[in-house]
Design a protein around this motif. Sequence first.
Motif, mmCIF file in Angstrom:
data_model
loop_
_atom_site.group_PDB
_atom_site.id
_atom_site.type_symbol
_atom_site.label_atom_id
_atom_site.label_comp_id
_atom_site.label_asym_id
_atom_site.label_seq_id
_atom_site.Cartn_x
_atom_site.Cartn_y
_atom_site.Cartn_z
ATOM 1 N N CYS A 18 -44.447 53.771 -66.525
ATOM 2 C CA CYS A 18 -44.135 54.945 -65.778
ATOM 3 C C CYS A 18 -44.775 54.776 -64.537
ATOM 4 C CB CYS A 18 -44.768 55.984 -66.864
ATOM 5 S SG CYS A 18 -44.292 57.771 -65.726
ATOM 6 N N ARG A 31 -35.758 59.778 -64.408
ATOM 7 C CA ARG A 31 -36.556 60.542 -63.347
ATOM 8 C C ARG A 31 -36.548 61.954 -63.918
ATOM 9 N NH1 ARG A 31 -38.377 59.168 -58.831
ATOM 10 N NH2 ARG A 31 -38.978 60.549 -57.101
ATOM 11 N N ALA A 67 -41.830 61.953 -61.852
ATOM 12 C CA ALA A 67 -42.431 60.900 -62.432
ATOM 13 C C ALA A 67 -40.836 60.028 -62.826
ATOM 14 C CB ALA A 67 -42.938 61.067 -63.826
ATOM 15 N N CYS A 68 -41.148 58.677 -62.995
ATOM 16 C CA CYS A 68 -39.895 57.812 -63.188
ATOM 17 C C CYS A 68 -40.508 56.815 -64.351
ATOM 18 C CB CYS A 68 -39.607 56.790 -61.979
ATOM 19 S SG CYS A 68 -38.290 55.893 -62.227
ATOM 20 N N SER A 108 -45.634 57.261 -61.016
ATOM 21 C CA SER A 108 -45.659 58.619 -60.331
ATOM 22 C C SER A 108 -46.233 58.880 -59.197
ATOM 23 C CB SER A 108 -46.166 59.609 -61.669
ATOM 24 O OG SER A 108 -46.162 60.994 -60.969
ATOM 25 N N GLY A 133 -45.238 65.569 -61.360
ATOM 26 C CA GLY A 133 -46.116 64.203 -61.189
ATOM 27 C C GLY A 133 -47.282 64.188 -62.097
#
Length: 63
Positions: free
Chosen positions: A52, A2, A60-61, A54, A7
Amino acid sequence: MRDEGIGIAPADLPHLFERYRRAGGCRLGAGHGLGLWLVLTVAQRHGGRVACTSTPGQAACSH
């Protein structure tokens, strides 16, 4: 993983791993849009995956 960024816009997410693609809201002047494409290519060649998620205004992850 993360991050602590702003974002990613929903319109940019489907294209995030395309070669030479840079997000519309990218604040950095440098770069050629190859980094995430390289991550995807290396992962796939080793039998892996990368994705991903977000939400704009939030981190974002990647997974």
